[in-house]
Design a protein around this motif. Structure first.
Motif, PDB file in Angstrom:
ATOM      1  N   ILE A 291       0.825  -1.211   0.000  1.00  0.00           N
ATOM      2  CA  ILE A 291       0.000   0.000   0.000  1.00  0.00           C
ATOM      3  C   ILE A 291       0.857   1.258   0.000  1.00  0.00           C
ATOM      4  N   GLY A 292       1.939   1.272   0.794  1.00  0.00           N
ATOM      5  CA  GLY A 292       2.832   2.423   0.744  1.00  0.00           C
ATOM      6  C   GLY A 292       3.054   3.177   2.037  1.00  0.00           C
ATOM      7  N   PHE A 293       2.554   2.677   3.162  1.00  0.00           N
ATOM      8  CA  PHE A 293       2.814   3.348   4.444  1.00  0.00           C
ATOM      9  C   PHE A 293       4.298   3.261   4.776  1.00  0.00           C
ATOM     10  N   ARG A 294       4.803   4.333   5.421  1.00  0.00           N
ATOM     11  CA  ARG A 294       6.243   4.410   5.678  1.00  0.00           C
ATOM     12  C   ARG A 294       6.664   3.618   6.909  1.00  0.00           C
ATOM     13  N   THR A 295       5.909   3.747   8.011  1.00  0.00           N
ATOM     14  CA  THR A 295       6.302   3.098   9.268  1.00  0.00           C
ATOM     15  C   THR A 295       5.094   2.492   9.957  1.00  0.00           C
ATOM     16  N   VAL A 296       5.356   1.576  10.874  1.00  0.00           N
ATOM     17  CA  VAL A 296       4.314   0.988  11.708  1.00  0.00           C
ATOM     18  C   VAL A 296       4.838   0.876  13.127  1.00  0.00           C
ATOM     19  N   GLU A 297       3.934   1.060  14.082  1.00  0.00           N
ATOM     20  CA  GLU A 297       4.293   0.974  15.496  1.00  0.00           C
ATOM     21  C   GLU A 297       3.208   0.211  16.242  1.00  0.00           C
ATOM     22  N   ASP A 298       3.613  -0.767  17.026  1.00  0.00           N
ATOM     23  CA  ASP A 298       2.676  -1.481  17.895  1.00  0.00           C
ATOM     24  C   ASP A 298       2.479  -0.626  19.138  1.00  0.00           C
ATOM     25  N   ILE A 299       1.307  -0.013  19.285  1.00  0.00           N
ATOM     26  CA  ILE A 299       1.086   0.918  20.390  1.00  0.00           C
ATOM     27  C   ILE A 299       0.446   0.250  21.605  1.00  0.00           C
ATOM     28  N   GLY A 300       0.294  -1.067  21.564  1.00  0.00           N
ATOM     29  CA  GLY A 300      -0.214  -1.773  22.728  1.00  0.00           C
ATOM     30  C   GLY A 300      -1.578  -2.369  22.491  1.00  0.00           C
ATOM     31  N   SER A 301      -2.227  -2.726  23.582  1.00  0.00           N
ATOM     32  CA  SER A 301      -3.514  -3.400  23.512  1.00  0.00           C
ATOM     33  C   SER A 301      -4.615  -2.485  24.007  1.00  0.00           C
ATOM     34  N   GLY A 302      -5.751  -2.580  23.357  1.00  0.00           N
ATOM     35  CA  GLY A 302      -6.912  -1.823  23.807  1.00  0.00           C
ATOM     36  C   GLY A 302      -7.883  -2.697  24.562  1.00  0.00           C
ATOM     37  N   GLY A 303      -7.402  -3.850  25.057  1.00  0.00           N
ATOM     38  CA  GLY A 303      -8.285  -4.782  25.740  1.00  0.00           C
ATOM     39  C   GLY A 303      -8.459  -4.453  27.198  1.00  0.00           C
ATOM     40  N   LEU A 304      -9.387  -5.153  27.824  1.00  0.00           N
ATOM     41  CA  LEU A 304      -9.607  -5.015  29.248  1.00  0.00           C
ATOM     42  C   LEU A 304      -8.632  -5.903  29.996  1.00  0.00           C
ATOM     43  N   SER A 305      -8.576  -5.728  31.307  1.00  0.00           N
ATOM     44  CA  SER A 305      -7.657  -6.520  32.103  1.00  0.00           C
ATOM     45  C   SER A 305      -8.039  -7.990  32.126  1.00  0.00           C
ATOM     46  N   SER A 306      -9.339  -8.271  31.943  1.00  0.00           N
ATOM     47  CA  SER A 306      -9.812  -9.652  31.933  1.00  0.00           C
ATOM     48  C   SER A 306      -9.724 -10.229  30.536  1.00  0.00           C
ATOM     49  N   SER A 307      -9.118 -11.400  30.407  1.00  0.00           N
ATOM     50  CA  SER A 307      -8.986 -12.040  29.090  1.00  0.00           C
ATOM     51  C   SER A 307     -10.307 -12.634  28.619  1.00  0.00           C
ATOM     52  N   LYS A 308     -11.326 -12.690  29.510  1.00  0.00           N
ATOM     53  CA  LYS A 308     -12.607 -13.281  29.150  1.00  0.00           C
ATOM     54  C   LYS A 308     -13.367 -12.434  28.129  1.00  0.00           C
ATOM     55  N   THR A 309     -13.022 -11.161  28.034  1.00  0.00           N
ATOM     56  CA  THR A 309     -13.741 -10.293  27.106  1.00  0.00           C
ATOM     57  C   THR A 309     -13.448 -10.628  25.655  1.00  0.00           C
ATOM     58  N   GLY A 310     -12.274 -11.173  25.382  1.00  0.00           N
ATOM     59  CA  GLY A 310     -11.901 -11.480  24.012  1.00  0.00           C
ATOM     60  C   GLY A 310     -11.458 -10.267  23.223  1.00  0.00           C
ATOM     61  N   PHE A 311     -11.265  -9.137  23.901  1.00  0.00           N
ATOM     62  CA  PHE A 311     -10.913  -7.907  23.211  1.00  0.00           C
ATOM     63  C   PHE A 311      -9.483  -7.460  23.498  1.00  0.00           C
ATOM     64  N   ASN A 312      -8.653  -8.362  23.920  1.00  0.00           N
ATOM     65  CA  ASN A 312      -7.265  -8.012  24.208  1.00  0.00           C
ATOM     66  C   ASN A 312      -6.460  -8.064  22.909  1.00  0.00           C
ATOM     67  N   ARG A 313      -6.730  -7.096  22.021  1.00  0.00           N
ATOM     68  CA  ARG A 313      -6.174  -7.108  20.673  1.00  0.00           C
ATOM     69  C   ARG A 313      -5.114  -6.026  20.516  1.00  0.00           C
ATOM     70  N   PRO A 314      -4.039  -6.316  19.806  1.00  0.00           N
ATOM     71  CA  PRO A 314      -3.015  -5.295  19.563  1.00  0.00           C
ATOM     72  C   PRO A 314      -3.526  -4.210  18.635  1.00  0.00           C
ATOM     73  N   ILE A 315      -3.024  -2.994  18.844  1.00  0.00           N
ATOM     74  CA  ILE A 315      -3.396  -1.860  18.005  1.00  0.00           C
ATOM     75  C   ILE A 315      -2.122  -1.301  17.371  1.00  0.00           C
TER      76      ILE A 315
END
Length: 320
Positions: A291-315
Motif C-alpha cells: 500500500i505504501g505506508f512508511r512506518t508501523v508501530e505497535d502501540i499496545g492493547s486496547g483490551g480489558l484486564s480480563s482475558s474473558k472479554t476477548g478484546f485483548n487485541r493489539p493496536i
C-alpha cells in the motif's frame, strides 16, 4: 385323509368374517394415516414457527451489533479502554475519520477528549448511524444541563455577595448566557462530530476531503469476510488515498480465530472464509510493502484486564 366340506352357511360366515377384518383393517389404516397427517401438520407448524422466529431474530453479518460498546467497554467503566493507548497529539486540531463507528461512542469521546477539528463516523448500518446521532444529542444535552446548573449556582453566589453594582451586573449578564439554548462549546460539538451511512469499501472518494487521522477498530474482519481479499485491499487503498501526507492510520485487526468463530454468520461470509488467502498476521507487510505506508508501530492493547472479554487485541499505528 379327511376332507372337510364347507357348507354354504359356513362359507358365507367365513367370507363375512374376512370382510369384517378387511373393513376393520381399513378403518385402522385410515385412523393411523389421520394421526400421522395430524402429526406431520403439527411438526410443519412448529418448524414454520421456528423459522419465523429465526427470521425475526436480529442478525449482524457486518458486526453491526446493537449493544457493541455495552460488552466492549464492560461494567463499571465510563470510557473505552482503547483510549489508554491513544494520544491527544494524533487528533488535536486534526480532521479525523472513524470507519465502522457503530453507535458512535468512541467517535464522540475522541472529539471530547482530544479536541479534534472534525471527526466523521461512518457505518454500513443506518440504524447504528441513527443510534450515533441519538448518543450525540444525549451527550450534548447532558453537558448543557450540567453547565446550566453550575452557572446558576455561580450566579446565586454572586448575587448573595457584597452587593456591589458590578457584581449584580455580572450576574445579570451570566443569566442571559444561561438562558441561551446552548453554549458556544456545545454548538461546536455538533459542528465537530458528524455521522454517515456508507459502505466504505464501495464508497466514492471526495477529491476535496482528506484526513489527518483515520481509525479502523475491530472492523477488518467483517470487511474481509463480506468482501474477501479484494475488499480488504480496497479498504487499505482507500484509507491511504484519503490520508494527508504524514497522516496516521490506527488499526485494530481481529485475529484469525475470530474469523473462524464468525464465518457462518451468512452464506457470503462462509464462502469468502474458504477463499481468504491474506491472513491478519500479514496485514503489516501488506500496508507497508504493497500500500505504501512508511512506518508501523505497535502501540499496545486496547483490551480489558480480563482475558474473558476477548478484546485483548493489539493496536497498530501506521504513518503515511
Amino acid at each position: 385323509m379327511f376332507v372337510i366340506k364347507k357348507t354354504p352357511l359356513i362359507i358365507n360366515s367365513y367370507f363375512c368374517t374376512l370382510e369384517l377384518r378387511i373393513y376393520n383393517n381399513k378403518t385402522l389404516i385410515t385412523m393411523v394415516k389421520k394421526i400421522m397427517e395430524n402429526k406431520v401438520e403439527e411438526e410443519e407448524k412448529g418448524e414454520a414457527q421456528q423459522l419465523k422466529k429465526r427470521k425475526g431474530k436480529d442478525v449482524f453479518p457486518f458486526g453491526n451489533y446493537k449493544n457493541y460498546y455495552g460488552y466492549r467497554i464492560g461494567q463499571g467503566l465510563n470510557e473505552d479502554p482503547r483510549f489508554k493507548v491513544l494520544k491527544k497529539e494524533w487528533f488535536e486540531g486534526k480532521d479525523c475519520l472513524d470507519i465502522g463507528c457503530n453507535s458512535g461512542i468512541i467517535t464522540i469521546q475522541i472529539a471530547q477528549k482530544f479536541n479534534c477539528r472534525s471527526i466523521l463516523g461512518i457505518d454500513i448500518d443506518s440504524n447504528r448511524v441513527a443510534d450515533a446521532y441519538w448518543h450525540l444529542r444525549k451527550i450534548v444535552r447532558t453537558e448543557h444541563n450540567e453547565k446550566r446548573r453550575a452557572n446558576a449556582s455561580r450566579v446565586e453566589v454572586i448575587e448573595k455577595g457584597d452587593g456591589l453594582e458590578k457584581n449584580v451586573t455580572a450576574a445579570q449578564e451570566e443569566k442571559k448566557a444561561i438562558s441561551r439554548n446552548c453554549s458556544p462549546a456545545e454548538r461546536n460539538l455538533f459542528d465537530i462530530v458528524s455521522f454517515k451511512q456508507e459502505n466504505f469499501v464501495h464508497g466514492r472518494d471526495s477529491p476535496e476531503k482528506y484526513y489527518d487521522a483515520i481509525l479502523c477498530l475491530s472492523v477488518t474482519k467483517w470487511i474481509h469476510l463480506n468482501w474477501g481479499d479484494d475488499g480488504l485491499i480496497t479498504l487499505f487503498m482507500r484509507i491511504w488515498k484519503l490520508l494527508r501526507p504524514g497522516g496516521i492510520f490506527v488499526l485494530e485487526p481481529q485475529p484469525w480465530v475470530s474469523y473462524e468463530k464468525n464465518r457462518r454468520v451468512s452464506e457470503t461470509t462462509a464462502t469468502n472464509f474458504q477463499n481468504i488467502k491474506l491472513y491478519p498476521k500479514e496485514f503489516q507487510e501488506i500496508l507497508l510493502d504493497k500500500i505504501g505506508f512508511r512506518t508501523v508501530e505497535d502501540i499496545g492493547s486496547g483490551g480489558l484486564s480480563s482475558s474473558k472479554t476477548g478484546f485483548n487485541r493489539p493496536i497498530f499505528l501506521f504513518r503515511k
